[in-house]
Design a protein around this motif. Structure first.
Motif, PDB file in Angstrom:
ATOM      1  N   ASP A   1       0.867  -1.182   0.000  1.00 47.19           N
ATOM      2  CA  ASP A   1       0.000   0.000   0.000  1.00 47.19           C
ATOM      3  C   ASP A   1       0.906   1.236   0.000  1.00 47.19           C
ATOM      4  O   ASP A   1       1.958   1.230   0.661  1.00 47.19           O
ATOM      5  CB  ASP A   1      -0.898   0.010   1.248  1.00 47.19           C
ATOM      6  CG  ASP A   1      -2.095   0.947   1.078  1.00 47.19           C
ATOM      7  OD1 ASP A   1      -1.912   2.060   0.561  1.00 47.19           O
ATOM      8  OD2 ASP A   1      -3.207   0.540   1.468  1.00 47.19           O
TER       9      ASP A   1
ATOM     10  N   GLU B   1       0.220   3.965   1.338  1.00 49.66           N
ATOM     11  CA  GLU B   1       0.093   4.607   2.641  1.00 49.66           C
ATOM     12  C   GLU B   1       0.895   3.800   3.659  1.00 49.66           C
ATOM     13  O   GLU B   1       0.478   2.735   4.114  1.00 49.66           O
ATOM     14  CB  GLU B   1      -1.368   4.685   3.064  1.00 49.66           C
ATOM     15  CG  GLU B   1      -2.212   5.597   2.185  1.00 49.66           C
ATOM     16  CD  GLU B   1      -3.633   5.730   2.725  1.00 49.66           C
ATOM     17  OE1 GLU B   1      -3.789   5.772   3.967  1.00 49.66           O
ATOM     18  OE2 GLU B   1      -4.563   5.779   1.911  1.00 49.66           O
TER      19      GLU B   1
ATOM     20  N   VAL C   1      -0.697   2.565   6.950  1.00 49.77           N
ATOM     21  CA  VAL C   1      -1.595   1.411   6.856  1.00 49.77           C
ATOM     22  C   VAL C   1      -0.800   0.114   6.882  1.00 49.77           C
ATOM     23  O   VAL C   1      -1.109  -0.837   7.615  1.00 49.77           O
ATOM     24  CB  VAL C   1      -2.454   1.497   5.581  1.00 49.77           C
ATOM     25  CG1 VAL C   1      -3.256   0.200   5.387  1.00 49.77           C
ATOM     26  CG2 VAL C   1      -3.387   2.692   5.635  1.00 49.77           C
TER      27      VAL C   1
ATOM     28  N   SER D   1       0.895  -0.431  10.351  1.00 52.90           N
ATOM     29  CA  SER D   1      -0.078  -0.792  11.380  1.00 52.90           C
ATOM     30  C   SER D   1      -0.530  -2.244  11.239  1.00 52.90           C
ATOM     31  O   SER D   1      -0.561  -3.000  12.228  1.00 52.90           O
ATOM     32  CB  SER D   1      -1.282   0.144  11.296  1.00 52.90           C
ATOM     33  OG  SER D   1      -2.287  -0.254  12.205  1.00 52.90           O
TER      34      SER D   1
ATOM     35  N   ASP E   1      -3.386  -2.864  -2.015  1.00 52.97           N
ATOM     36  CA  ASP E   1      -4.371  -1.842  -2.357  1.00 52.97           C
ATOM     37  C   ASP E   1      -4.476  -1.753  -3.888  1.00 52.97           C
ATOM     38  O   ASP E   1      -3.513  -2.040  -4.607  1.00 52.97           O
ATOM     39  CB  ASP E   1      -3.922  -0.504  -1.774  1.00 52.97           C
ATOM     40  CG  ASP E   1      -5.011   0.551  -1.862  1.00 52.97           C
ATOM     41  OD1 ASP E   1      -6.180   0.166  -2.070  1.00 52.97           O
ATOM     42  OD2 ASP E   1      -4.690   1.741  -1.751  1.00 52.97           O
TER      43      ASP E   1
ATOM     44  N   LEU F   1      -7.384  -4.900  -1.761  1.00 51.60           N
ATOM     45  CA  LEU F   1      -8.071  -3.927  -0.933  1.00 51.60           C
ATOM     46  C   LEU F   1      -8.628  -2.842  -1.834  1.00 51.60           C
ATOM     47  O   LEU F   1      -7.891  -2.252  -2.641  1.00 51.60           O
ATOM     48  CB  LEU F   1      -7.098  -3.298   0.064  1.00 51.60           C
ATOM     49  CG  LEU F   1      -6.903  -4.000   1.415  1.00 51.60           C
ATOM     50  CD1 LEU F   1      -5.741  -3.368   2.165  1.00 51.60           C
ATOM     51  CD2 LEU F   1      -8.168  -3.914   2.254  1.00 51.60           C
TER      52      LEU F   1
ATOM     53  N   GLY G   1     -11.707   0.494  -2.346  1.00 49.62           N
ATOM     54  CA  GLY G   1     -12.780   1.326  -1.835  1.00 49.62           C
ATOM     55  C   GLY G   1     -14.053   1.040  -2.603  1.00 49.62           C
ATOM     56  O   GLY G   1     -14.048   0.318  -3.608  1.00 49.62           O
TER      57      GLY G   1
ATOM     58  N   LYS H   1     -12.630  -1.302   1.810  1.00 50.26           N
ATOM     59  CA  LYS H   1     -12.207  -0.379   2.856  1.00 50.26           C
ATOM     60  C   LYS H   1     -13.421   0.339   3.447  1.00 50.26           C
ATOM     61  O   LYS H   1     -14.383   0.620   2.714  1.00 50.26           O
ATOM     62  CB  LYS H   1     -11.242   0.651   2.273  1.00 50.26           C
ATOM     63  CG  LYS H   1      -9.908   0.107   1.810  1.00 50.26           C
ATOM     64  CD  LYS H   1      -9.089   1.262   1.269  1.00 50.26           C
ATOM     65  CE  LYS H   1      -7.703   0.824   0.838  1.00 50.26           C
ATOM     66  NZ  LYS H   1      -6.921   1.952   0.286  1.00 50.26           N
ATOM     67  N   PRO H   2     -13.385   0.654   4.712  1.00 48.50           N
ATOM     68  CA  PRO H   2     -12.338   0.261   5.671  1.00 48.50           C
ATOM     69  C   PRO H   2     -12.598  -1.145   6.193  1.00 48.50           C
ATOM     70  O   PRO H   2     -13.712  -1.459   6.618  1.00 48.50           O
ATOM     71  CB  PRO H   2     -12.481   1.300   6.781  1.00 48.50           C
ATOM     72  CG  PRO H   2     -13.947   1.657   6.747  1.00 48.50           C
ATOM     73  CD  PRO H   2     -14.371   1.557   5.310  1.00 48.50           C
ATOM     74  N   ALA H   3     -11.611  -2.022   6.114  1.00 46.38           N
ATOM     75  CA  ALA H   3     -11.773  -3.407   6.558  1.00 46.38           C
ATOM     76  C   ALA H   3     -11.332  -3.537   8.002  1.00 46.38           C
ATOM     77  O   ALA H   3     -10.297  -2.994   8.401  1.00 46.38           O
ATOM     78  CB  ALA H   3     -10.961  -4.343   5.673  1.00 46.38           C
ATOM     79  N   SER H   4     -12.109  -4.255   8.791  1.00 47.04           N
ATOM     80  CA  SER H   4     -11.752  -4.460  10.202  1.00 47.04           C
ATOM     81  C   SER H   4     -10.617  -5.470  10.303  1.00 47.04           C
ATOM     82  O   SER H   4     -10.341  -6.229   9.375  1.00 47.04           O
ATOM     83  CB  SER H   4     -12.958  -4.972  10.980  1.00 47.04           C
ATOM     84  OG  SER H   4     -13.311  -6.280  10.545  1.00 47.04           O
ATOM     85  N   ASP H   5      -9.965  -5.481  11.462  1.00 39.16           N
ATOM     86  CA  ASP H   5      -8.893  -6.450  11.696  1.00 39.16           C
ATOM     87  C   ASP H   5      -9.409  -7.873  11.559  1.00 39.16           C
ATOM     88  O   ASP H   5      -8.727  -8.750  11.015  1.00 39.16           O
ATOM     89  CB  ASP H   5      -8.296  -6.250  13.091  1.00 39.16           C
ATOM     90  CG  ASP H   5      -7.549  -4.922  13.224  1.00 39.16           C
ATOM     91  OD1 ASP H   5      -7.331  -4.271  12.184  1.00 39.16           O
ATOM     92  OD2 ASP H   5      -7.197  -4.565  14.362  1.00 39.16           O
TER      93      ASP H   5
END
Length: 557
Positions: free
Chosen positions: A13, A15, A18, A21, A60, A87, A89, A110-114
């Motif tokens: 990605d 970003e 992202v 994290s 992404d 991933l 949007g 997106k936004p995807a949870s853990d």
């Protein structure tokens, strides 16, 4: 791949926050991911893939330069086994759907949870493990098949020597699978090696080693001019199909090849004597066409062995033309596999009737006026019928009747027509007898099933319980019951339960829930549902209907 083996993940990605994290906060080891690589562009991802083993990629779609779709295309072109998760949007959802057509494993919006991310990756890990397990299983099967090739090739040649019939298409497929390079119509010779003398005095294991050594010697002596395909025949001899290599076929004439074959065979005989301290006789056939002449040439070699070698040892014989052309020959269809007795034992009635028709057709075409051939067929077929009857614990006369089983005067063998009538009439009686017996056996088995269900109706009468009681597979129990009664076993059990339920409900002293428990339904609501589906009335409505019927003067006794 075992569950303990761990895989590697690549996060892509533009970003960085992202990627960092996801890589550092999620419990990747819990789902089988040992290492997580990070890339902040499509190009950086390719560099990591070129130097590391990666199993799963999460990328992404929208990235500057090389986007996720371009990365996907390159990955699928170069690393086909990698599981790729996109991933995207909501605005890029159409791209994600398009990506699925390019063999993307899955996508995340997106936004995807853990939890969503972990679930998708865990599914990818499980898919990879299944694929690798299947691949390794395929490798084991392929290795086992490769190790079994000599045995499988030998079995095929043995069948052909016995006269087993294959369609051209089936034979070609089987030979291709066994990697035997011999086309229809190809010229070849048969070579027969009979082990003799002190070698025959060895135990089975030692003799097998000697025969293996002889085959290896033959392949070494012949390999520069000929290709060999070998087996141990049903008569206990080593048999070889000998074909010239393409180089030898171009270099030598037919006479030259025959002379070279005799020389090689003679050298093999001397090598067995010198290196193995044993004696063999060797016979070589005339040339024939594959597979048409295999059975005929083998029979000619057996005849030459009986006539020209007999009990003598250490001889070398090439079958002559006059040996091949015999005024009287044995019936081929009578003795070629599958034998009549084996077809009867298999219960394949269609193939059995086809075999009988083939035997009579050959007899009628060539030996219809030969009393010996007529009698030979009669006794052979009679023996097969009698053996089959005895293996089923029956006398032949009980299966086909005293008239057909009476051999006095050999009336059926007086003519080809009368023999045909006897063979087919007797066969149909045997078939009818076995089918009647089969129906009787089914009736007895179904009777046992019904008795068990009736005795244990309020207990466990599941299909598995019935299968255990009958010592059968559950599927077979179900099919057997349906075949004999025309009713599904589950429907039969339900019918008995509902009839018992109706009988119990007629007793006003029993509560509806007590009836439910009595029948093995722990949940009264479920019992009510089942009862209503069967009778179109609830248990309470059924009771009310019974009461109104009883109160009606017209229905009183």
């Amino acid at each position: 791949m075992s569950d303990r083996e761990e895989l590697q993940l690549l996060l892509v990605d533009d970003e960085a926050s992202v990627v960092d994290s996801l890589a550092e906060t999620l419990p990747w080891p819990d789902i089988g991911i040992a290492n997580v690589f990070k890339a902040y562009s499509g190009q950086e991802a390719l560099e990591i893939l070129n130097t590391n083993s990666v199993d799963v990629i999460i990328s992404d779609i929208r990235m500057p330069g090389m986007d996720g779709m371009e990365l996907l295309a390159q990955v699928k072109r170069r690393w086909k086994r990698i599981k790729f998760i996109l991933l995207s949007g909501h605005a890029e959802f159409a791209y994600a759907q398009q990506a699925l057509a390019h063999e993307t494993f899955d996508y995340l919006l997106k936004p995807a949870s853990d939890e969503e991310i972990l679930t998708k990756v865990e599914l990818a890990v499980e898919a990879l493990r299944r694929e690798r397990d299947e691949y390794r299983m395929h490798e084991r099967v392929a290795k086992a098949f490769q190790e079994s090739l000599p045995k499988l090739r030998g079995e095929l040649l043995s069948e052909l020597l016995q006269g087993f019939k294959y369609s051209p298409e089936r034979l070609e497929k089987r030979m291709d699978s066994l990697k035997i390079d011999l086309r229809p119509g190809a010229p070849y010779s048969l070579m027969l090696v009979r082990v003799e003398g002190q070698l025959l005095e060895m135990d089975f294991y030692s003799l097998s080693l000697m025969e293996y050594a002889i085959v290896n010697m033959a392949e070494e002596w012949f390999e520069d001019r000929f290709a060999l395909w070998s087996c141990k025949s049903v008569h206990g001899y080593l048999a070889f199909v000998v074909t010239a290599t393409p180089e030898a076929a171009l270099e030598l004439t037919a006479d030259g090849l025959e002379q070279e074959l005799r020389h090689k065979a003679s050298q093999l005989q001397l090598s067995v004597d010198h290196y193995l301290r044993g004696t063999v006789s060797v016979l070589i056939s005339k040339r024939g066409e594959f597979p048409l002449d295999v059975k005929r040439l083998y029979d000619d070699l057996l005849l030459a062995l009986r006539r020209q070698i007999g009990s003598q040892t250490g001889l070398f014989v090439q079958a002559a033309d006059e040996i091949e052309q015999q005024p009287v020959r044995s019936l081929q269809r009578l003795y070629e596999p599958p034998l009549l007795l084996h077809l009867l034992e298999s219960g394949n009635w269609e193939l059995t009737e086809e075999k009988l028709t083939g035997i009579w057709s050959e007899l009628n075409q060539r030996w219809a006026h030969s009393p010996e051939h007529l009698t030979e067929v009669f006794f052979s077929v009679y023996a097969s019928y009698a053996s089959f009857a005895h293996k089923n614990g029956r006398a032949l006369a009980d299966m086909i009747g005293p008239a057909l089983s009476d051999v006095a005067g050999l009336l059926p063998s007086r003519s080809a027509a009368s023999l045909q009538g006897w063979m087919l009439d007797s066969f149909r009686m045997i078939r009818q007898s076995m089918e009647n017996e089969e129906r009787d056996d089914r009736e007895v088995a179904v009777g046992k099933i019904k008795s068990f269900v009736q005795k244990h109706l309020v207990e466990d009468v599941s299909l598995q319980t019935l299968a255990d009681f009958m010592y059968m597979h559950p599927v077979h129990v179900s099919r057997l019951f349906k075949l004999q009664t025309g009713e599904n076993l589950s429907d039969y059990v339900l019918r008995l339960k509902m009839e018992l339920a109706a009988s119990l409900l007629a007793n006003p002293a029993m509560k509806s829930y007590e009836v439910s428990l009595r029948l093995g339904y722990q949940n009264p609501n479920y019992f009510n549902k089942v009862f209503k589906k069967y009778y179109s009335l609830t248990p309470q409505e059924y009771r009310q209907k019974l009461a109104s019927t009883f109160d009606d003067p017209r229905t009183r006794p």
